[in-house]
Design a protein around this motif. Structure first.
Motif, mmCIF file in Angstrom:
data_model
loop_
_atom_site.group_PDB
_atom_site.id
_atom_site.type_symbol
_atom_site.label_atom_id
_atom_site.label_comp_id
_atom_site.label_asym_id
_atom_site.label_seq_id
_atom_site.Cartn_x
_atom_site.Cartn_y
_atom_site.Cartn_z
ATOM 1 N N ASN A 107 -2.370 40.767 58.996
ATOM 2 C CA ASN A 107 -3.281 41.848 58.595
ATOM 3 C C ASN A 107 -3.196 42.089 57.095
ATOM 4 O O ASN A 107 -4.214 42.274 56.425
ATOM 5 N N ASP A 108 -1.981 42.091 56.550
ATOM 6 C CA ASP A 108 -1.813 42.290 55.103
ATOM 7 C C ASP A 108 -2.565 41.230 54.306
ATOM 8 O O ASP A 108 -3.216 41.540 53.313
ATOM 9 N N ARG B 1 -1.895 48.772 53.867
ATOM 10 C CA ARG B 1 -0.680 47.974 54.049
ATOM 11 C C ARG B 1 -0.260 48.057 55.501
ATOM 12 O O ARG B 1 -0.146 49.134 56.061
ATOM 13 N N ARG B 2 -0.047 46.918 56.111
ATOM 14 C CA ARG B 2 0.220 46.859 57.545
ATOM 15 C C ARG B 2 1.567 46.227 57.830
ATOM 16 O O ARG B 2 2.151 45.558 56.979
ATOM 17 N N GLY B 3 2.035 46.411 59.061
ATOM 18 C CA GLY B 3 3.294 45.828 59.486
ATOM 19 C C GLY B 3 3.182 44.347 59.790
ATOM 20 O O GLY B 3 4.162 43.616 59.697
ATOM 21 N N LEU B 4 1.994 43.895 60.161
ATOM 22 C CA LEU B 4 1.786 42.477 60.448
ATOM 23 C C LEU B 4 1.344 41.748 59.189
ATOM 24 O O LEU B 4 0.373 42.138 58.552
ATOM 25 N N SER C 134 -3.584 50.722 65.710
ATOM 26 C CA SER C 134 -2.295 50.037 65.603
ATOM 27 C C SER C 134 -2.535 48.643 65.024
ATOM 28 O O SER C 134 -3.650 48.121 65.055
ATOM 29 N N ASP C 135 -1.486 48.037 64.505
ATOM 30 C CA ASP C 135 -1.603 46.693 63.933
ATOM 31 C C ASP C 135 -2.155 45.697 64.942
ATOM 32 O O ASP C 135 -3.013 44.882 64.607
ATOM 33 N N ASN C 136 -1.654 45.748 66.167
ATOM 34 C CA ASN C 136 -2.098 44.783 67.174
ATOM 35 C C ASN C 136 -3.553 44.990 67.568
ATOM 36 O O ASN C 136 -4.299 44.013 67.730
#
Length: 91
Positions: A28-29, A22-25, A58-60
């Motif tokens: 990506n999710d 599970r990601r912040g972006l 990291s997400d980025n």
């Protein structure tokens, strides 16, 4: 690792891996949801190891790899990670 300890045979390990993905972006999710929908039960131990290394990013940085804006470098520049990236990009 025996068959009883594999990712595929243990629903708790699969759930932990999904939770970790599970990601912040949102982008990506969405990629990971489609990825798990297609490949979750077919992942090898090498795939899970490569995925774990990618999830440390990291997400980025992860998004840059998924969108081919960057190529894997250093310890990510391995056949297992490249194979997993291709799987992620195919969904």
């Amino acid at each position: 690792m025996g068959i009883d300890e594999s990712h595929q045979s243990d629903p708790h390990r699969r759930a932990r891996l999904r939770w970790r993905a599970r990601r912040g972006l949102l982008e990506n999710d969405l990629i990971f949801e489609r990825f798990f929908g297609r490949y979750e039960h077919d992942l090898t131990d090498a795939d899970v190891g490569a995925l774990s290394r990618l999830l440390d990013l990291s997400d980025n940085d992860l998004m840059d790899l998924l969108l081919t804006s960057k190529a894997p470098e250093g310890n990510l520049d391995s056949p297992d990670v490249r194979r997993l990236l291709e799987m992620l990009r195919s969904v």
